[in-house]
Design a protein around this motif. Structure first.
Motif, short mmCIF file in Angstrom:
data_model
loop_
_atom_site.label_atom_id
_atom_site.label_comp_id
_atom_site.label_asym_id
_atom_site.label_seq_id
_atom_site.Cartn_x
_atom_site.Cartn_y
_atom_site.Cartn_z
N MET A 8 0.83 -1.21 0.00
CA MET A 8 0.00 0.00 0.00
C MET A 8 0.86 1.26 0.00
SD MET A 8 -3.31 -0.67 -0.10
CE MET A 8 -4.55 -1.93 0.27
N GLN A 9 1.93 1.26 0.78
CA GLN A 9 2.84 2.41 0.77
C GLN A 9 3.47 2.60 -0.60
OE1 GLN A 9 5.63 1.87 4.05
NE2 GLN A 9 4.51 3.37 5.27
N GLY A 10 3.88 1.49 -1.20
CA GLY A 10 4.48 1.57 -2.53
C GLY A 10 3.51 2.13 -3.56
N HIS A 60 -6.56 3.26 0.90
CA HIS A 60 -7.15 3.62 2.20
C HIS A 60 -6.11 3.62 3.31
CE1 HIS A 60 -8.03 -0.70 3.90
NE2 HIS A 60 -6.85 -0.62 3.36
N PHE A 61 -4.89 3.18 3.04
CA PHE A 61 -3.87 3.00 4.08
C PHE A 61 -3.38 4.35 4.60
CE2 PHE A 61 0.58 2.58 5.36
CZ PHE A 61 0.50 1.57 6.30
N GLU A 113 -10.06 -4.89 -3.66
CA GLU A 113 -11.36 -4.26 -3.47
C GLU A 113 -11.18 -2.76 -3.63
OE1 GLU A 113 -13.44 -5.50 0.03
OE2 GLU A 113 -13.01 -7.63 -0.31
N ILE A 114 -12.23 -2.11 -4.06
CA ILE A 114 -12.20 -0.67 -4.33
C ILE A 114 -13.26 0.00 -3.45
CG2 ILE A 114 -12.53 1.12 -6.06
CD1 ILE A 114 -10.04 -0.52 -6.55
N GLY A 115 -12.88 1.14 -2.88
CA GLY A 115 -13.81 1.89 -2.04
C GLY A 115 -14.04 3.29 -2.59
N ARG A 116 -15.19 3.85 -2.22
CA ARG A 116 -15.50 5.23 -2.58
C ARG A 116 -15.25 6.13 -1.37
NH1 ARG A 116 -20.35 2.70 -4.67
NH2 ARG A 116 -20.43 2.77 -6.96
N VAL A 117 -14.63 7.26 -1.61
CA VAL A 117 -14.52 8.29 -0.58
C VAL A 117 -15.07 9.59 -1.16
CG1 VAL A 117 -12.57 7.25 0.65
CG2 VAL A 117 -12.12 8.80 -1.25
N TYR A 118 -15.55 10.44 -0.28
CA TYR A 118 -16.20 11.67 -0.71
C TYR A 118 -15.52 12.87 -0.08
CZ TYR A 118 -19.90 8.45 -2.16
OH TYR A 118 -20.59 7.43 -2.74
N ASP A 119 -15.23 13.86 -0.91
CA ASP A 119 -14.77 15.17 -0.45
C ASP A 119 -15.82 16.18 -0.90
OD1 ASP A 119 -12.28 14.32 0.67
OD2 ASP A 119 -11.54 14.05 -1.36
N GLY A 120 -16.78 16.44 0.01
CA GLY A 120 -17.93 17.25 -0.38
C GLY A 120 -18.76 16.48 -1.40
N ASP A 121 -19.01 17.09 -2.56
CA ASP A 121 -19.78 16.43 -3.62
C ASP A 121 -18.88 15.61 -4.55
OD1 ASP A 121 -22.15 17.53 -2.68
OD2 ASP A 121 -21.94 19.33 -3.94
N LEU A 177 -12.30 7.03 -6.21
CA LEU A 177 -12.13 5.62 -5.87
C LEU A 177 -10.71 5.37 -5.38
CD1 LEU A 177 -13.99 3.86 -8.83
CD2 LEU A 177 -14.90 4.72 -6.67
N ILE A 178 -10.61 4.48 -4.39
CA ILE A 178 -9.30 4.15 -3.82
C ILE A 178 -9.20 2.64 -3.65
CG2 ILE A 178 -9.11 6.37 -2.61
CD1 ILE A 178 -9.87 4.96 -0.02
N VAL A 179 -7.97 2.15 -3.62
CA VAL A 179 -7.73 0.73 -3.34
C VAL A 179 -7.90 0.51 -1.84
CG1 VAL A 179 -6.04 -1.14 -3.45
CG2 VAL A 179 -6.13 0.57 -5.28
#
Length: 253
Positions: free
Chosen positions: A58-60, A69-70, A179-187, A191-193
């Protein structure tokens, strides 16, 4: 000290409420499962190895601009990660034929594929994580067409990075799942790993001998799983030679 609130428990990890809003603590268990949990065992030290290896990968990825997400590793078994909305898909990238694709298509294991093949499985243990198409994904609203473009881009970038890292230490990256996740910054959504990247989620073969260095060791009774994972960690330089993975801590009353 108050007990942390458990958010979710899976086969190999447990998620707890994090110390700050928008964070979670991801705990790596020693549990090993295969064949949709029909085969299971507890392998001492497995969680420690997966924790340090997932941190390394994840760091790499973060270093080359792939969002994950790390946040940081907290101790031998826990990571602080960003909370996200997990898309209910396993994204599988295959470079060589192995496992289910060999059975489905009659391709000999170890056959190099013409190009990386991306497959999708719907995350549902009760259904056995069935293979699905992009038509299913669009029809049931699991991800938009833009999401799918971004998922493919992320998956191929992870593949390029992981293939290069493994090749440098004499290991063939046969396939992996993320797996892929969604994150939100306002509107704004991105997508992130998420989840983990470890020998639990990859097929790793020695380039010279084809020795399995992944969870197939457990699936197929090929020897010690911790020895296999330790070999990967040693080659990558995250586990000193002669080091023994720490087992579960002993509580003293």
């Amino acid at each position: 000290m108050p007990r942390r609130k458990k958010i979710y428990e899976g086969k190999a990890k447990t998620l707890f409420e994090g110390p700050e809003p928008g964070t979670l603590v991801q705990y790596f268990k020693d549990d090993a499962t295969a064949f949709n949990a029909e085969k299971r065992d507890v392998i001492e030290g497995k969680g420690v190895l997966n924790n340090i290896l997932s941190e390394y990968f994840m760091q790499g990825l973060g270093d080359i601009g792939v969002p994950t997400h790390f946040i940081r590793r907290l101790n031998m078994r826990e990571q602080l990660v960003r909370a996200c909305e997990i898309i209910p898909l396993e994204i599988i990238v295959r470079n060589y034929a192995a496992g289910s694709i060999s059975k489905r298509l009659g391709i000999d294991e170890g056959t190099r594929l013409p190009r990386p093949i991306i497959e999708y499985c719907y995350k549902d243990d009760a259904l056995g994580d069935p293979l699905v198409s992009e038509e299913h994904i669009a029809a049931f609203g699991w991800a938009s067409s833009q999401d799918m473009d971004d998922i493919v881009s992320l998956a191929l970038r992870v593949n390029d990075f992981m293939s290069g890292v493994m090749r440098a230490v004499g290991i063939r990256l046969v396939d992996f799942k993320i797996e892929i996740g969604r994150v939100y910054d306002g509107d704004f959504q991105r997508l992130i790993v998420a989840d983990e990247i470890s020998p639990d989620s990859c097929r790793l073969w020695d380039m010279e001998t084809d020795q399995k260095l992944d969870k197939d060791v457990f699936r197929r009774d090929l020897g010690s799983l911790t020895d296999a994972y330790s070999e990967v960690a040693r080659r990558l330089g995250v586990l000193p030679k002669g080091a023994v993975p720490m087992a579960k801590p002993t509580l003293i009353n």
